[in-house]
Design an enzyme around this catalytic site. Sequence first.
Site, PDB file in Angstrom:
ATOM      1  N   ASP A 281       0.966  -1.163  -0.106  1.00 51.12           N
ATOM      2  CA  ASP A 281      -0.060   0.040   0.127  1.00 51.12           C
ATOM      3  C   ASP A 281       0.901   1.193  -0.101  1.00 51.12           C
ATOM      4  O   ASP A 281       2.053   1.110   0.435  1.00 51.12           O
ATOM      5  CB  ASP A 281      -0.926  -0.029   1.327  1.00 51.12           C
ATOM      6  CG  ASP A 281      -2.221   0.910   0.858  1.00 51.12           C
ATOM      7  OD1 ASP A 281      -2.049   1.690   0.083  1.00 51.12           O
ATOM      8  OD2 ASP A 281      -3.311   0.798   1.449  1.00 51.12           O
TER       9      ASP A 281
HETATM   10  C1  BGC Z   1      -5.132   3.245   0.018  1.00 51.15           C
HETATM   11  C2  BGC Z   1      -5.070   2.283  -1.182  1.00 51.15           C
HETATM   12  C3  BGC Z   1      -4.958   3.022  -2.690  1.00 51.15           C
HETATM   13  C4  BGC Z   1      -3.611   3.821  -2.449  1.00 51.15           C
HETATM   14  C5  BGC Z   1      -3.408   4.585  -3.784  1.00 51.15           C
HETATM   15  C6  BGC Z   1      -3.890   4.174   0.034  1.00 51.15           C
HETATM   16  O1  BGC Z   1      -3.976   5.146   0.849  1.00 51.15           O
HETATM   17  O2  BGC Z   1      -5.115   2.304   1.147  1.00 51.15           O
HETATM   18  O3  BGC Z   1      -6.379   1.561  -1.011  1.00 51.15           O
HETATM   19  O4  BGC Z   1      -4.839   2.063  -3.491  1.00 51.15           O
HETATM   20  O5  BGC Z   1      -3.654   4.628  -1.421  1.00 51.15           O
HETATM   21  O6  BGC Z   1      -4.127   5.517  -3.779  1.00 51.15           O
END
Ligand code: BGC
Length: 771
Positions: A281
């Site tokens: 993530d």
């Molecule tokens: C989220 C993810 C997301 C990523 C990119 C993170 O803060 O938890 O689900 O895909 O950001 O935007």
Amino acid sequence: MPVLVRPMTIRTLPLVIRCAPLLACAALSGFGATSGTAETQPFLDKALPVEARIGDLISRLTLEEKIGLVHANGIFRSGGVERLAIPYLWTDDGPQGVREEVGVTSWSPAGRTDDFATALPPGMTVAATWNTELAQACGKVIGEEACARGKNVLLGPGINIIRTPLCGRNYDYYGEDPWLSSRIAVGYVQGLQAEQTISCVKHFALNNQEENRGTINVDVDERTLREIYLPAFEASVREGGALAIMAAYNRVRGDYCAQNDYLLNGILKREWGFQGAVISDWGATHDTRTAVLNGLDLEMGSRGAFADYHFAREFMEGIQNGTYPLSALDDKVRRNLRMLFASGAIDGRKPGSLNSPAHLATARRIAEEGMVLLKNDGALLPIDAAKVRSVAVIGENAVRKFAAGGNSAGVKAFRETTALEGIVERAGATMNIVYSEGYRQPVPHRTSKEDLAGVKTSELSAASPKESRELADRAVLAAKSCDVAVVVAGLSHQAHADDEGTDRYDLSLPAHQAELIARVIEANPRTIVVLIDGSPVDMSSWLPKTPSVLQAWYGGSEAGHALAAVLFGDVNPSGKLPFTFPKALADTPAMQGGPRAYPGVDGIVHYDEGILVGYRWYDAKKIEPLFPFGFGLSYTTFSYSNLRVSATGAASALVECDITNSGSRPGAEVAQLYVRAAQSAVPRPERELKGFAKVSLAPGETKTVRFGLNARSFAYYAADKHSWVVEAGEFGVIVGSSSRDIRLQASFSIAAPGTADNILAGAGIEGGPGT
Ligand code: BGC
């Protein structure tokens, strides 16, 4: 420890070629076309097995080029090898549609005019359809749009199990049950990947709260992990063939998920045979050594210089000085290249399409089929166009657009019809539609729960107390002046509502909505409450007096049209709840253990309720929910008959029953199959969902639905044996219209104990969507 690389074939993604491959490469990468040919560069030779091509390409890469493939070089970009015209790997959010373009290194919107997309309804709405074909159609739409937008990897679906109704991201997930989540996830992943778009299933694992998600350490017992929180991930990988998985922000048993040997190397790669890439993530990687060794394959993020990422200079130096074996890097490179090849980036991608009428039609069908009719006393719904002359539409949510909200789940919708627009379009020619705002949702700050302890959501409002009263007064007048009132209530994607990064404070509706609803009902007893939100809310003060309640969820691009179709009876509601609606927050499983069980104490959250998540909890503790898991009414009625259970093996069975539409309108019913172990060496849930089938029936029509049960349907996870165990004995086979509306029961005997590994789906329904 070096990571083993096993030979593989990529099963799920046909490498369909529609456009000139090298042109496509050049266009996507921004690099020129390679001067190489299939003879001089075998990785270009489509006749070779893909693993051989990847092997050839790896053999041509320098250390720097390999390192470039395993960390971000843009917020949503990695890789690219200019020398060989290997394009970047473009990732993008999210589960509900391809998000708005941001800058390569900045989160600010890029300000483009070609990045509008179809907003599909969120995960909760998709799950509420209980229709695996629609889940697949949802994935297909997003895959086609991802191709058109040049994205190789789509960061979805989000499949974390709903543990507490307060989690801000529940609306983006598939509910509280592992089987329902698994079936919906597999459909979505397959639909997406069939369109040459890699599914990055997220967030692995146990990201069940947004509060302190970046640091919280989850303490969960092994059986609970396996039976509740992992099955949807397991099914996405083993059945769906997902080629990417996103490691979550939180920690599990002390280790951050992106550096968690047990989860990544142990379960995901060794046990499940995952051949794709583990993507962190954004910003979830904390340490180079453990990330390198414990299973992460691609470090993504947006903070700081990309050259300073763990998987950049430090990893490279570690290879150079012998800290890490080159094989560890090569394995990560191979996994990343699998995504690139499987998405058609080397051989050419499908052109895809954006915002087509077919895409909007799919979005609309999901929104329609996901709506759950919670109450309909006196058949106030559907609104009778022959009799009703005027409708008061009340509530800010009737004019609010939701697609762009929710952080990474937001979509810059090409079109989004609001509830009011949908109602006016459907009925404005024959009825007088009066709109009144009624309430104004708050815009709360992103503050930690501790800072705002004691805050009551119901009192948060963007309007002053005086303005709130005036808004309600005007709404009451509107309701009085019309034949029927429709209060469009609910939440929004504001912080501490249905939002990423924060959880809700409580179950109450913000901005004095409960008082408003009560006053409107008093003014006009013919009031319908429509809830636009993705989480259960407190209805105690108004539900008993409200004749009709429709849980509409968030509906994406076609939300308003879908809502109007259900309100006016063009579509018969057929959604069922993917999670239990509690009477009170205190009834919910995660609230029982006090703060140590939610939101955690001293950085640790203890999943004390164990496997008793969702309906398993309410059943075991004999707590009456407000609306049970699997519940949903229809404008018609269904009867169940003729349950047959026949053994198809020592621990497998075919279950059949007949369903009849006993009412006067066409409709669809979701038959649900639960299994109960009559006796067991370990505590087992009262019943567990193991199959479902959605069947459309004309009035008076009867169809047979079929479910398959296999060894895994009867098994529990024995932590001491590290395996799924099937006990000998009697099992109840229970068919219901919800988890608490049981229509038919039979039993099935298993003569000899055994183990189970088969996660594959049972048989579906003849000629219709099955499980
Ligand atoms: C989220 C993810 C997301 C990523 C990119 C993170 O803060 O938890 O689900 O895909 O950001 O935007």
